[in-house]
Motif scaffolding. Structure first.
Motif, PDB file in Angstrom:
ATOM      1  N   ASP A  43     -16.374   4.545   2.429  1.00 14.09           N
ATOM      2  CA  ASP A  43     -16.552   3.241   1.493  1.00 14.09           C
ATOM      3  C   ASP A  43     -15.031   2.560   1.161  1.00 14.09           C
ATOM      4  O   ASP A  43     -14.967   1.158   1.080  1.00 14.09           O
ATOM      5  CB  ASP A  43     -17.111   3.713  -0.051  1.00 14.09           C
ATOM      6  CG  ASP A  43     -18.544   3.806   0.185  1.00 14.09           C
ATOM      7  OD1 ASP A  43     -19.326   3.731   1.321  1.00 14.09           O
ATOM      8  OD2 ASP A  43     -19.195   4.595  -0.809  1.00 14.09           O
ATOM      9  N   ARG A  44     -14.168   3.585   0.987  1.00  8.50           N
ATOM     10  CA  ARG A  44     -12.683   3.096   0.745  1.00  8.50           C
ATOM     11  C   ARG A  44     -12.542   2.387   2.148  1.00  8.50           C
ATOM     12  O   ARG A  44     -11.526   1.220   1.984  1.00  8.50           O
ATOM     13  CB  ARG A  44     -12.002   4.119   0.230  1.00  8.50           C
ATOM     14  CG  ARG A  44     -10.254   3.730   0.299  1.00  8.50           C
ATOM     15  CD  ARG A  44     -10.131   2.614  -0.873  1.00  8.50           C
ATOM     16  NE  ARG A  44      -8.728   2.454  -0.915  1.00  8.50           N
ATOM     17  CZ  ARG A  44      -8.160   1.347  -1.802  1.00  8.50           C
ATOM     18  NH1 ARG A  44      -9.322   0.486  -2.010  1.00  8.50           N
ATOM     19  NH2 ARG A  44      -6.960   1.135  -1.705  1.00  8.50           N
ATOM     20  N   THR A  49      -4.361   4.841  10.148  1.00  4.10           N
ATOM     21  CA  THR A  49      -5.445   4.280   9.365  1.00  4.10           C
ATOM     22  C   THR A  49      -5.404   2.590   9.501  1.00  4.10           C
ATOM     23  O   THR A  49      -6.373   1.991   9.710  1.00  4.10           O
ATOM     24  CB  THR A  49      -5.220   4.218   7.957  1.00  4.10           C
ATOM     25  OG1 THR A  49      -5.679   6.090   7.911  1.00  4.10           O
ATOM     26  CG2 THR A  49      -6.578   3.972   7.083  1.00  4.10           C
ATOM     27  N   LYS A  63       0.875  -1.286   0.074  1.00  4.34           N
ATOM     28  CA  LYS A  63       0.060  -0.190  -0.026  1.00  4.34           C
ATOM     29  C   LYS A  63       1.033   1.417  -0.090  1.00  4.34           C
ATOM     30  O   LYS A  63       1.732   1.451   0.834  1.00  4.34           O
ATOM     31  CB  LYS A  63      -1.023  -0.175   1.305  1.00  4.34           C
ATOM     32  CG  LYS A  63      -2.069  -0.679   0.995  1.00  4.34           C
ATOM     33  CD  LYS A  63      -2.938  -0.181   0.084  1.00  4.34           C
ATOM     34  CE  LYS A  63      -4.297  -0.936  -0.174  1.00  4.34           C
ATOM     35  NZ  LYS A  63      -3.924  -2.245  -1.028  1.00  4.34           N
ATOM     36  N   GLN A  69      -9.965  -6.167   2.574  1.00  4.67           N
ATOM     37  CA  GLN A  69      -8.802  -6.512   1.783  1.00  4.67           C
ATOM     38  C   GLN A  69      -7.998  -7.210   3.117  1.00  4.67           C
ATOM     39  O   GLN A  69      -7.247  -8.270   2.731  1.00  4.67           O
ATOM     40  CB  GLN A  69      -8.160  -5.618   1.274  1.00  4.67           C
ATOM     41  CG  GLN A  69      -6.895  -5.987   0.429  1.00  4.67           C
ATOM     42  CD  GLN A  69      -6.509  -4.814  -0.271  1.00  4.67           C
ATOM     43  OE1 GLN A  69      -6.344  -3.603   0.178  1.00  4.67           O
ATOM     44  NE2 GLN A  69      -6.484  -4.816  -1.644  1.00  4.67           N
ATOM     45  N   GLN A  86     -13.589  -1.131   1.980  1.00  8.76           N
ATOM     46  CA  GLN A  86     -12.874  -2.109   1.313  1.00  8.76           C
ATOM     47  C   GLN A  86     -11.530  -2.406   1.738  1.00  8.76           C
ATOM     48  O   GLN A  86     -10.991  -3.696   1.673  1.00  8.76           O
ATOM     49  CB  GLN A  86     -12.788  -1.290  -0.253  1.00  8.76           C
ATOM     50  CG  GLN A  86     -14.028  -1.145  -0.822  1.00  8.76           C
ATOM     51  CD  GLN A  86     -13.786  -0.308  -2.249  1.00  8.76           C
ATOM     52  OE1 GLN A  86     -12.880   0.175  -2.427  1.00  8.76           O
ATOM     53  NE2 GLN A  86     -14.851   0.112  -3.002  1.00  8.76           N
ATOM     54  N   LEU A  87     -10.764  -1.373   2.413  1.00 10.86           N
ATOM     55  CA  LEU A  87      -9.543  -1.739   3.043  1.00 10.86           C
ATOM     56  C   LEU A  87      -9.735  -2.938   4.179  1.00 10.86           C
ATOM     57  O   LEU A  87      -8.756  -3.498   4.222  1.00 10.86           O
ATOM     58  CB  LEU A  87      -8.933  -0.504   3.466  1.00 10.86           C
ATOM     59  CG  LEU A  87      -8.361   0.358   2.428  1.00 10.86           C
ATOM     60  CD1 LEU A  87      -7.959   1.633   3.091  1.00 10.86           C
ATOM     61  CD2 LEU A  87      -7.356  -0.110   1.409  1.00 10.86           C
ATOM     62  N   PRO A 133      -8.875   7.724   4.054  1.00  9.26           N
ATOM     63  CA  PRO A 133      -9.621   7.254   3.114  1.00  9.26           C
ATOM     64  C   PRO A 133     -11.249   7.580   3.477  1.00  9.26           C
ATOM     65  O   PRO A 133     -11.588   7.847   4.545  1.00  9.26           O
ATOM     66  CB  PRO A 133      -9.451   5.683   3.534  1.00  9.26           C
ATOM     67  CG  PRO A 133      -8.830   5.496   4.727  1.00  9.26           C
ATOM     68  CD  PRO A 133      -8.456   6.789   5.144  1.00  9.26           C
ATOM     69  N   SER A 134     -11.998   7.475   2.474  1.00 10.47           N
ATOM     70  CA  SER A 134     -13.325   7.632   2.418  1.00 10.47           C
ATOM     71  C   SER A 134     -14.177   6.391   3.253  1.00 10.47           C
ATOM     72  O   SER A 134     -13.317   5.501   3.455  1.00 10.47           O
ATOM     73  CB  SER A 134     -14.165   7.889   1.363  1.00 10.47           C
ATOM     74  OG  SER A 134     -14.155   6.747   0.361  1.00 10.47           O
ATOM     75  N   LEU A 188      -2.137   5.118   2.751  1.00 13.33           N
ATOM     76  CA  LEU A 188      -3.710   4.855   3.401  1.00 13.33           C
ATOM     77  C   LEU A 188      -4.206   6.105   4.250  1.00 13.33           C
ATOM     78  O   LEU A 188      -5.255   6.018   4.955  1.00 13.33           O
ATOM     79  CB  LEU A 188      -3.543   3.739   4.263  1.00 13.33           C
ATOM     80  CG  LEU A 188      -3.327   2.283   3.677  1.00 13.33           C
ATOM     81  CD1 LEU A 188      -2.893   1.429   4.965  1.00 13.33           C
ATOM     82  CD2 LEU A 188      -4.346   1.929   2.913  1.00 13.33           C
TER      83      LEU A 188
END
Length: 580
Positions: A74-75, A120, A65, A82, A78-79, A71-72, A68
């Protein structure tokens, strides 16, 4: 890295000859698969000029990465998803390379963005019940890069990350002392055997300083990567270590004297070890038993890392001779490994990621008296992951292999071993066998212990102890198993196997009787027939074996080592001839 050719003994030439045999026939010999491969074979190595990493793998427990920070919502979701995938791939832990692009380019981040990225990642980990630890920091093209370990906090004993390490090496190389220093309360050795007293249990071991049995000790790491053993003035009990840990490293301290070679071979085959820690005294050099233990580990396809001890005693030129000898031995045609001396944190991280591929052999140069190099070794044990994924075996019927039997006053007969598949819980009824006649007997489990801690059950991949109800000690022997009722019990008297001879003084013919080491099974077997007239060092053949004394529980596809004196060989069971 250039391969160095060295003069080899007859024993080593036998292995080298075996390497030339085509792999198409399926002989299970690790030396035939040890050629040095380019980076695309799965090694996570650095570019020698730019210091960049190889491109990111979509699978595995390593994530790249670049940034980081902020992030929003939604992001961030997703993170987290992951990260959960990477944790599952790494059996509960994974590595994040921050400041690195997906192509492996170390771009780097400024101080502000790196701090935000670490925060984050910590928030992502907390969403999944995990913690983070910054392992290394370095320089990229535009700022800093960092490697971060993420480890999940286990919710139950079933989720513990358990790493098994066999400790091998010549007698008097410092194996027990090293295990005592690692698993004690953090104190160094006094140079007169203080630390090894924590490991040895028999009076004659304490008097001679030599191990004669397989001694087991545990080292615990918290989710944040701290060693829990060092939290008190006195060594913690196993129960305390288990309760405070997220990852456990179990050391199997093996005997180094040639007299106890059969015990050492049993320890390396029976305990399903992930790695072999080969201990070599810097002042002693590479002796014959060191080569024997190394060969056994290579034959079992067990990744090896080398620990050079007693550097405080060895003159500099003797230490360098020892290291050079080991490097030449590992790079020779009989092994074809890549030795790497760990001198900094970046090399340490690279070795920890690649050792599971069975290519790289890390070297640690340490002293148990001064503490030199011990920090790198502890960090290495904290990062490396188990080789085998036991997830798919947990849903299968229960199978428990027995490697130790003892009697506890007030409890009765207790068996120790490894849960090969399924789970074993208190009150469960299992089939115990095979006995001398090949039969199985129904027994009930009274209680279960994991690392000397009472638990409700042990699952696949965990070693434990089971108290059996109304079972006499003489009824049980090493090599027996406990099977679920869903498994049809059966014992084997004769089988055919494809074998490879590492070394034999003359020739192997019909009626030859070696000792077979197949997981927890250890028994003499007679050669009934061979598909060749004679078999010599380096030859491969199909051999029909028959156990000499009683049937055993072995399965098709199992790998084994056989020995008789200095004769060594490895094989794979192809077909079961007679089953009772």
């Amino acid at each position: 890295m250039e391969t160095v050719l060295v003069s080899t003994s007859t024993f080593e030439k036998g292995i080298a000859k075996a390497v030339d045999v085509e792999k198409s026939n399926g002989i299970p010999v690790s030396t035939s698969e040890m050629s040095i491969s380019p980076p695309e074979s799965g090694l996570v190595v650095e570019d020698t000029e730019l210091g960049d990493l190889c491109p990111e793998d979509d699978e595995g427990a390593v994530e790249y990465k670049w940034c980081l920070s902020n992030p929003s919502a939604d992001r961030f979701a997703q993170l987290v998803t992951q990260l959960n995938f990477r944790l599952m791939e790494g059996h509960g832990e994974c590595l994040y390379e921050l400041g690195v692009e997906d192509c492996g380019r170390k771009r780097g981040l400024n101080e502000e963005k790196m701090s935000a990225s670490l925060r984050t990642l910590q928030k992502m980990a907390s969403q999944l019940g995990a913690e983070t630890q910054v392992l290394t920091e370095g320089a990229g093209r535009e700022g800093k890069v960092a490697q971060v370990l993420v480890r999940r906090v286990p919710g139950s004993l079933e989720e513990y990350l358990d790493l098994r390490v066999c400790v091998a090496g010549n007698v008097d190389s410092g194996k027990s002392t090293l295990v005592g220093v690692l698993t004690g309360n953090g104190e160094l050795d006094n140079g007169r055997g203080k630390s090894r007293q924590l490991v040895m249990s028999h009076k004659h071991e304490l008097e001679s300083g030599r191990t004669s049995k397989v001694a087991i000790e545990v080292l615990g790491f918290s989710a944040a990567g701290n060693i829990v053993n060092y939290s008190g003035l006195r060594p913690l009990s196993w129960s305390d270590v288990v309760q405070r840990s997220a990852k456990l490293v179990t050391f199997y301290d093996l005997a180094g004297h040639e007299r106890y070679l059969k015990t050492t071979m049993f320890g390396m085959t029976a305990h399903v070890a992930d790695y072999c820690m080969l201990v070599v005294g810097a002042n002693m050099g590479v002796l014959r038993m060191t080569k024997e233990h190394l060969c056994i580990a290579l034959a079992l396809r067990m990744p090896v890392f080398v620990v050079i001890t007693k550097v405080d005693l060895a003159p500099e030129h003797i230490k360098e001779q020892t290291i050079t000898h080991l490097q030449k031995l590992l790079k020779s045609p009989s092994a074809k490994k890549i030795p790497v001396i760990v001198r900094d944190e970046e090399t340490l991280a690279m070795c920890a990621q690649n050792i599971v591929n069975d290519r790289i052999v890390p070297f640690f140069v340490i002293s148990n008296v001064t503490g030199e190099g011990l920090g790198y070794l502890r960090s290495f044990l904290n990062i490396i992951q188990p080789r085998k994924d036991w997830t798919e075996f947990k849903s299968q019927p229960a199978e428990f292999s027995i490697d130790e039997i003892f009697t506890v006053p007030g409890v009765g007969t207790v068996v120790a071993g490894t849960t090969v598949s399924g789970s074993v819980s208190a009150g469960q009824v299992l089939a115990l066998g095979p006995d001398s006649s090949g039969h199985f007997t129904k027994v009930q489990v009274k209680s279960v212990h994991y690392k000397r801690t009472p638990v409700k059950k042990v699952v696949a991949g965990q070693a434990g102890s089971l108290a059996l109800k109304k079972v006499k000690r003489p009824m049980i022997r090493k090599g027996m198993v406990l099977l679920d009722s869903l498994i049809t019990p059966g014992s084997v008297r004769e089988f055919t196997a494809e074998v490879l001879i590492f070394y034999h003084g003359t020739t192997i013919k019909q009626n030859y009787q070696p000792i077979i080491h197949c997981e927890t099974v250890r028994q003499a077997a007679k050669v009934l027939s061979i598909d060749k007239n004679v078999v010599r060092t380096g030859d491969r053949a199909h051999i029909h074996f028959r156990f000499m004394y009683h049937p055993e529980y072995v399965k098709e596809g199992s790998r084994f080592i056989f020995r008789e004196g200095r004769t060594k060989g490895i094989g794979k069971i192809l077909n079961i001839i007679t089953r009772t």
